[in-house]
Design a protein around this motif. Structure first.
Motif, PDB file in Angstrom:
ATOM      1  N   PHE A 196       0.217 -35.984 118.013  1.00 41.99           N
ATOM      2  CA  PHE A 196      -0.120 -34.619 118.410  1.00 41.99           C
ATOM      3  C   PHE A 196      -1.533 -34.666 118.931  1.00 41.99           C
ATOM      4  O   PHE A 196      -2.468 -34.772 118.152  1.00 41.99           O
TER       5      PHE A 196
ATOM      6  N   ILE B 209      -4.170 -36.807 117.016  1.00 45.95           N
ATOM      7  CA  ILE B 209      -3.654 -37.249 115.719  1.00 45.95           C
ATOM      8  C   ILE B 209      -2.360 -38.020 115.909  1.00 45.95           C
ATOM      9  O   ILE B 209      -1.466 -37.557 116.603  1.00 45.95           O
TER      10      ILE B 209
ATOM     11  N   ALA C 123       0.806 -38.879 113.989  1.00 39.29           N
ATOM     12  CA  ALA C 123       1.502 -38.534 112.755  1.00 39.29           C
ATOM     13  C   ALA C 123       2.376 -39.692 112.301  1.00 39.29           C
ATOM     14  O   ALA C 123       2.598 -39.881 111.111  1.00 39.29           O
TER      15      ALA C 123
ATOM     16  N   PRO D 238       1.754 -40.048 100.265  1.00 37.61           N
ATOM     17  CA  PRO D 238       0.824 -38.955  99.942  1.00 37.61           C
ATOM     18  C   PRO D 238       0.956 -37.782 100.929  1.00 37.61           C
ATOM     19  O   PRO D 238       1.604 -37.909 101.965  1.00 37.61           O
TER      20      PRO D 238
ATOM     21  N   GLY E 128       0.487 -35.413 103.901  1.00 35.32           N
ATOM     22  CA  GLY E 128       0.033 -35.675 105.267  1.00 35.32           C
ATOM     23  C   GLY E 128       0.396 -37.055 105.777  1.00 35.32           C
ATOM     24  O   GLY E 128      -0.035 -37.456 106.849  1.00 35.32           O
TER      25      GLY E 128
ATOM     26  N   GLY F  96       3.185 -38.092 106.887  1.00 33.71           N
ATOM     27  CA  GLY F  96       4.075 -38.064 108.047  1.00 33.71           C
ATOM     28  C   GLY F  96       5.544 -37.970 107.673  1.00 33.71           C
ATOM     29  O   GLY F  96       6.409 -38.150 108.526  1.00 33.71           O
TER      30      GLY F  96
ATOM     31  N   THR G  55       7.463 -35.292 106.640  1.00 38.13           N
ATOM     32  CA  THR G  55       8.178 -34.186 107.280  1.00 38.13           C
ATOM     33  C   THR G  55       8.281 -34.422 108.790  1.00 38.13           C
ATOM     34  O   THR G  55       9.306 -34.132 109.405  1.00 38.13           O
ATOM     35  N   SER G  56       7.220 -34.993 109.366  1.00 42.28           N
ATOM     36  CA  SER G  56       7.273 -35.313 110.797  1.00 42.28           C
ATOM     37  C   SER G  56       8.424 -36.265 111.093  1.00 42.28           C
ATOM     38  O   SER G  56       9.125 -36.120 112.095  1.00 42.28           O
TER      39      SER G  56
ATOM     40  N   TYR H  58      10.863 -32.765 116.892  1.00 43.83           N
ATOM     41  CA  TYR H  58       9.786 -33.472 117.573  1.00 43.83           C
ATOM     42  C   TYR H  58      10.386 -34.590 118.401  1.00 43.83           C
ATOM     43  O   TYR H  58      11.248 -35.323 117.918  1.00 43.83           O
TER      44      TYR H  58
ATOM     45  N   GLN I   4      11.135 -28.091 103.724  1.00 44.91           N
ATOM     46  CA  GLN I   4      10.118 -28.122 102.673  1.00 44.91           C
ATOM     47  C   GLN I   4       9.795 -26.699 102.216  1.00 44.91           C
ATOM     48  O   GLN I   4       9.730 -26.413 101.026  1.00 44.91           O
TER      49      GLN I   4
ATOM     50  N   HIS J 147       8.059 -36.094  95.860  1.00 46.78           N
ATOM     51  CA  HIS J 147       6.806 -36.526  95.258  1.00 46.78           C
ATOM     52  C   HIS J 147       6.987 -36.950  93.809  1.00 46.78           C
ATOM     53  O   HIS J 147       6.176 -37.681  93.264  1.00 46.78           O
TER      54      HIS J 147
HETATM   55  N1  LIG Z   1       3.325 -29.579 114.863  1.00 47.53           N
HETATM   56  C1  LIG Z   1       2.236 -30.296 114.551  1.00 47.53           C
HETATM   57  N2  LIG Z   1       1.120 -30.215 115.299  1.00 47.53           N
HETATM   58  C2  LIG Z   1       0.026 -30.940 115.010  1.00 47.53           C
HETATM   59  N3  LIG Z   1      -0.058 -31.787 113.963  1.00 47.53           N
HETATM   60  C3  LIG Z   1       1.034 -31.922 113.176  1.00 47.53           C
HETATM   61  C4  LIG Z   1       2.231 -31.180 113.420  1.00 47.53           C
HETATM   62  N4  LIG Z   1       3.139 -31.522 112.477  1.00 47.53           N
HETATM   63  C5  LIG Z   1       2.535 -32.404 111.669  1.00 47.53           C
HETATM   64  N5  LIG Z   1       1.268 -32.653 112.085  1.00 47.53           N
HETATM   65  C6  LIG Z   1       0.312 -33.590 111.478  1.00 47.53           C
HETATM   66  O1  LIG Z   1       0.976 -34.786 111.205  1.00 47.53           O
HETATM   67  C7  LIG Z   1       0.536 -35.318 109.964  1.00 47.53           C
HETATM   68  C8  LIG Z   1       1.707 -35.549 109.064  1.00 47.53           C
HETATM   69  O2  LIG Z   1       2.216 -34.296 108.617  1.00 47.53           O
HETATM   70  P1  LIG Z   1       3.567 -34.155 107.791  1.00 47.53           P
HETATM   71  O3  LIG Z   1       3.847 -32.713 107.628  1.00 47.53           O
HETATM   72  O4  LIG Z   1       4.601 -34.974 108.414  1.00 47.53           O
HETATM   73  O5  LIG Z   1       3.162 -34.778 106.380  1.00 47.53           O
HETATM   74  P2  LIG Z   1       3.984 -34.882 105.033  1.00 47.53           P
HETATM   75  O6  LIG Z   1       4.037 -36.318 104.695  1.00 47.53           O
HETATM   76  O7  LIG Z   1       5.263 -34.170 105.140  1.00 47.53           O
HETATM   77  O8  LIG Z   1       3.025 -34.170 104.009  1.00 47.53           O
HETATM   78  P3  LIG Z   1       3.363 -33.229 102.745  1.00 47.53           P
HETATM   79  O9  LIG Z   1       3.611 -34.128 101.608  1.00 47.53           O
HETATM   80  O10 LIG Z   1       2.112 -32.450 102.560  1.00 47.53           O
HETATM   81  O11 LIG Z   1       4.523 -32.387 103.115  1.00 47.53           O
HETATM   82  C9  LIG Z   1      -0.493 -34.354 109.406  1.00 47.53           C
HETATM   83  O12 LIG Z   1      -1.771 -34.815 109.764  1.00 47.53           O
HETATM   84  C10 LIG Z   1      -0.174 -33.075 110.135  1.00 47.53           C
HETATM   85  O13 LIG Z   1      -1.341 -32.289 110.278  1.00 47.53           O
END
Ligand SMILES: Nc1ncnc2c1ncn2[C@@H]1O[C@H](COP(=O)(O)OP(=O)(O)OP(=O)(O)O)[C@@H](O)[C@H]1O
Ligand SMILES: [Mg+2]
Lengths: 263, 293
Positions: A13, A16, A18, A37, A39, A41, A43-44, A53, A85, A211
């Motif tokens: 993004f 960043i 992800a 942990p 952030g 990635g 959910t991404s 995405y 989530q 988690h």
């Molecule tokens: N639509 C978006 N636009 C910009 N950045 C994004 C977007 N979606 C996710 N990110 C960034 O991608 C990274 C991974 O986010 P993600 O939500 O996948 O983490 P996660 O592992 O699911 O975390 P959590 O345990 O908090 O749910 C983070 O830095 C987040 O800010």
């Protein structure tokens, strides 16, 4: 055989990234946990698999078929279903309507045809309702709530409605994004049993973001660990518990000890 | 005539006018519910439908039912085209930009009508028989009553459609949560197209009823302005609210026509809407905070 295979997935993004070079395989009929942990990635990764995405690079294969470029609304028909989530139910609609929407793509009649609500569409609809009431709603003990509006249900039940909605289409691949977040111990145990039942009853391939390490150890056949967008380890739950890199990734994250509770 | 009779006659006539407001209002609400876009072209889509009806029924001398069917099909096609060529391209843009585009579409439609038909007022054929209705001693204008019956039927059909048909359920799901609807495999864009077409179809029927009660000019769509008040009063996303509000505004107009001098009649509905908004900012039945425009 692998139901889902992602190869070398990269997602950025702006500046960043992800996900970078993530490869994860979910074996047919197994439960694969995706941990890491906040952030990291996770959910991404789900969003790429369900099509929200578009990855910057890499491929997503479902049963060997490349679906990387397929728009999200075409994926449920291929057997992909997910929960979110943050619970994402349709407010203002009943539990039954919400669950039925999960099977939206299974019906033969198109949107325009269904608009007329005649003959065939009507029979198909009635058949779906019957099937959902007998299989899914009964299975998840939601039958007594079928006609309530979802926003009036307690939190734990809302999660269960979301699960029911994902199951309505009898998916081959089920993505569960933190299905027990915010639940108490008993609710967590009930949900864990449900997840195992789903796999036993329908042979569904399940990807699980969680988690709670206890739950991951109990449920999963296979674990993939993400950290800062990279997949730093994959293996059995026991192997992950002994992996130094995994342990330090978690210790680097205050409040998320490896053997502890949800972060 | 006794005071009570005057009151009842105006009440019923007002509710009949309100029926048209309700229909047009439903057209607004359908589009707004699904896509969050306030369609300022609604009134002009209604006008375009009415002209198509006029062309078929008067110029080509077709039976009114056939003419109405053709007009409905034509305006659905027009709405589909507008959705495809203008709105779909604007997906992802700020809502305000899309709303401005609907303004533009309205102007274009009105311009085309003015060029093609001039500003002359046309009389529509007596689609609805003129013969008055009597309830006891109370005489009601026949067109209004039949128009009202048609309107009620159509409103009922729309409510059933939204509540029970799969397309209706898909529409409500899209309204509740677009992203999740998409994840369920609902083709959200098709839902948008469907709401535009439904709005156009409803608008055409409303336009034909409205024009046959008064007359047909390119400015027929300015009814849309009154309806703006109606949908704001009812709540932009509330089907039930818009039905109640439509009938209420129609009734209020009739009451002011009966009891107050001419000029005040024009503004009373707006005063009512303003007063209401101070008490309930989201309208009578509006539920979620609505995009400010
Ligand atoms: N639509 C978006 N636009 C910009 N950045 C994004 C977007 N979606 C996710 N990110 C960034 O991608 C990274 C991974 O986010 P993600 O939500 O996948 O983490 P996660 O592992 O699911 O975390 P959590 O345990 O908090 O749910 C983070 O830095 C987040 O800010
Ligand atoms: Mg997440």
């Amino acid at each position: 055989m692998s139901a889902l295979e992602v190869c070398d997935l990269t997602l950025s993004f702006g500046g960043i990234s992800a996900l970078s070079g993530v490869s994860i395989v979910a074996a047919d009929g197994q439960i694969t946990a995706v941990i890491g942990p906040n952030g990291a990635g996770k959910t991404s990764f789900f969003n790429v698999v369900s099509g929200f995405y578009r990855p910057t690079a890499g491929r997503v294969l479902l049963d060997g078929r490349d679906i990387t470029a397929l728009p999200p609304h075409r994926r449920p028909a291929l057997g992909i279903a997910r929960t979110f989530q943050n619970i994402a139910l349709f407010h203002g609609m009943t539990v039954l309507d919400n669950i039925k929407l999960g099977a939206h793509t299974q019906l033969q009649t198109g949107l325009f045809g269904a608009g007329l609500f005649l003959g065939h569409a009507r029979r198909e609809e009635a058949e779906l309702t019957r099937r959902i009431q007998s299989d899914v709603a009964g299975f998840l003990e939601l039958d007594t709530h079928a006609d309530k509006e979802v926003q009036d249900l307690p939190y734990g039940l809302q999660r269960r409605v979301e699960l029911a909605r994902a199951l309505a289409a009898r998916p081959k691949l089920l993505l569960l994004d933190e299905p027990v977040a915010g639940m108490n111990r008993e609710e967590k145990q009930a949900m864990s049993r449900l997840i195992l039942d789903i796999r036993r009853q329908w042979g569904t391939t399940i990807l699980l973001i969680e988690h709670d390490m206890g739950m991951v150890m109990d449920l999963s056949d296979h674990v993939a660990v993400l950290n800062f967008g990279r997949c730093i380890a994959t293996g059995t739950p026991d192997e992950m518990g002994r992996n130094q890199e995994v342990i330090s990734a978690y210790l680097g994250e205050p409040g998320a000890p490896l053997a502890g509770q949800a972060a | 005539m006794s005071g009570l009779q005057v009151f009842l006659e105006y009440t019923l006539a007002g509710i009949a006018t309100g029926g048209v407001y309700t229909l047009v209002g439903l057209g607004f609400v359908l589009v707004f519910k699904a896509s969050g876009v306030f369609n300022f072209a609604m009134g002009d889509m209604m006008m375009a439908g009415a002209y198509t009806f006029y062309l078929c029924a008067v110029v080509f001398d077709l039976h009114w039912a056939v003419a109405l069917l053709i007009a409905v099909v034509f305006s659905c096609a027009l709405a589909w085209l507008i959705e495809r060529t203008v709105l779909r391209r604007m997906m992802g843009q700020p809502v305000i930009a899309v709303v401005m585009a609907t303004f533009g579409i309205g102007f274009v439609l009105r311009g085309i009508a003015a060029i093609a038909f001039g500003s002359e007022a046309y009389q529509l054929p007596a689609l609805l028989p003129r013969a008055p209705f009597f309830i006891g001693d109370i005489m009601l204008p026949g067109k209004s009553v039949r128009g009202f019956v048609l309107t009620t039927g159509l409103c009922g059909a729309i409510i059933l459609f939204l509540r029970y048909s799969r397309a209706g359920i898909a529409l409500r799901a899209t309204a509740a949560d677009q992203i999740t609807a998409y994840a369920m495999g609902i083709n959200v864009r098709r839902v948008f197209a469907l709401t535009w077409m439904a709005a156009a179809a409803i608008g055409t029927v409303a336009g034909v009823i409205a024009a046959s009660v008064t007359s047909l000019t390119p400015d027929l769509g300015t009814i849309g302005l009154n309806v703006l008040g109606v949908v704001i009063l009812g709540g932009l996303n509330s089907v039930g609210g818009v039905i109640v509000a439509g009938l209420f505004i129609g009734w209020l107009e009739a009451m002011t026509a009966a009891y107050l001098p001419g000029d005040i009649r024009e503004i009373t509905p707006y005063i009512a809407v303003l007063a209401m908004l101070m008490i309930r900012p989201y309208g009578l039945f509006g539920t979620r905070p609505v995009e400010r425009i």
